[in-house]
Design a protein around this motif. Sequence first.
Motif, mmCIF file in Angstrom:
data_model
loop_
_atom_site.group_PDB
_atom_site.id
_atom_site.type_symbol
_atom_site.label_atom_id
_atom_site.label_comp_id
_atom_site.label_asym_id
_atom_site.label_seq_id
_atom_site.Cartn_x
_atom_site.Cartn_y
_atom_site.Cartn_z
ATOM 1 N N ASN A 14 10.157 -1.450 -5.312
ATOM 2 C CA ASN A 14 9.916 -0.028 -5.091
ATOM 3 C C ASN A 14 9.393 0.556 -6.405
ATOM 4 O OD1 ASN A 14 10.045 2.771 -4.834
ATOM 5 N ND2 ASN A 14 11.777 2.657 -3.414
ATOM 6 N N LEU A 15 8.061 0.665 -6.534
ATOM 7 C CA LEU A 15 7.431 1.082 -7.783
ATOM 8 C C LEU A 15 7.725 2.541 -8.120
ATOM 9 C CD1 LEU A 15 4.025 -0.718 -7.231
ATOM 10 C CD2 LEU A 15 5.961 -1.505 -8.588
ATOM 11 N N ALA A 16 7.754 3.406 -7.126
ATOM 12 C CA ALA A 16 8.035 4.825 -7.388
ATOM 13 C C ALA A 16 9.439 4.985 -7.955
ATOM 14 C CB ALA A 16 7.860 5.648 -6.122
ATOM 15 N N SER A 17 10.397 4.215 -7.454
ATOM 16 C CA SER A 17 11.764 4.273 -7.976
ATOM 17 C C SER A 17 11.809 3.813 -9.432
ATOM 18 C CB SER A 17 12.676 3.402 -7.114
ATOM 19 O OG SER A 17 13.961 3.343 -7.672
ATOM 20 N N GLN A 63 0.833 -1.206 0.000
ATOM 21 C CA GLN A 63 0.000 0.000 0.000
ATOM 22 C C GLN A 63 0.870 1.259 0.000
ATOM 23 O OE1 GLN A 63 -2.868 0.183 3.154
ATOM 24 N NE2 GLN A 63 -3.562 2.209 2.600
ATOM 25 N N GLU A 64 1.958 1.268 0.787
ATOM 26 C CA GLU A 64 2.841 2.438 0.816
ATOM 27 C C GLU A 64 3.564 2.613 -0.512
ATOM 28 O OE1 GLU A 64 3.980 2.405 5.577
ATOM 29 O OE2 GLU A 64 5.064 1.094 4.189
ATOM 30 N N ARG A 65 3.982 1.505 -1.137
ATOM 31 C CA ARG A 65 4.650 1.598 -2.435
ATOM 32 C C ARG A 65 3.694 2.110 -3.499
ATOM 33 N NH1 ARG A 65 6.705 -3.035 -0.372
ATOM 34 N NH2 ARG A 65 5.413 -4.410 -1.618
ATOM 35 N N LEU A 66 2.451 1.593 -3.487
ATOM 36 C CA LEU A 66 1.463 2.068 -4.463
ATOM 37 C C LEU A 66 1.131 3.534 -4.228
ATOM 38 C CD1 LEU A 66 -0.946 -0.988 -4.692
ATOM 39 C CD2 LEU A 66 0.611 -0.156 -6.448
ATOM 40 N N SER A 67 1.039 3.952 -2.971
ATOM 41 C CA SER A 67 0.753 5.344 -2.662
ATOM 42 C C SER A 67 1.862 6.248 -3.197
ATOM 43 C CB SER A 67 0.613 5.519 -1.150
ATOM 44 O OG SER A 67 0.363 6.864 -0.840
ATOM 45 N N GLY A 68 3.109 5.832 -3.040
ATOM 46 C CA GLY A 68 4.232 6.606 -3.576
ATOM 47 C C GLY A 68 4.181 6.703 -5.084
ATOM 48 N N LEU A 69 3.857 5.587 -5.736
ATOM 49 C CA LEU A 69 3.759 5.584 -7.203
ATOM 50 C C LEU A 69 2.620 6.486 -7.667
ATOM 51 C CD1 LEU A 69 4.544 4.474 -9.979
ATOM 52 C CD2 LEU A 69 2.973 2.570 -9.558
#
Length: 162
Positions: free
Chosen positions: A152-155, A4-10
């Motif tokens: 890390n999707l945002a990265s 959820q945190e990774r998706l939120s960052g993305l």
Amino acid sequence: MTLQERLSGLITAIGTDIKALFTRAIPAGGTTGQALRKSSGSDYATEWYTPSVGVQIDDAAASGTKTYSSNKIESVATAAANNAKNEILNGAGAAYDTLSELQALLQGQDSSVTALTTAINNRVRYDAAQTLSTVQITQACANIGLGEPDTNLASLYTTAKA
């Protein structure tokens, strides 16, 4: 970091980029009934214009410049729904084309239901908390197409747009 945190960052990174794109993509102005079109072959060259022809209805054939009447749209949608129902039921007779009829059939198959229940209990739950090992989590994510859960999707997104 959780999924959820990774998706939120993305999502935050994508949202920021979309806001920036909209400031270039949609020019200010325009009035009711106008449409946006390319004004030249240059990047981001757009303009508002007033279309000269109204919507044309043609029930005879599909077209990129005309539309079906509401009656034709309804008949096409109804036919598609009936085709989907027939495909899902795969020729099931009238005695087995509702959920209550299928329930009655399954209630007569106690040994099959017991085997099915056992198989279901060995699956990842969505209606209650469940303790899974790291191996089970990774396998569950792979099975439903999520891939490696710690990515890390945002990265990845930041690298891709660079």
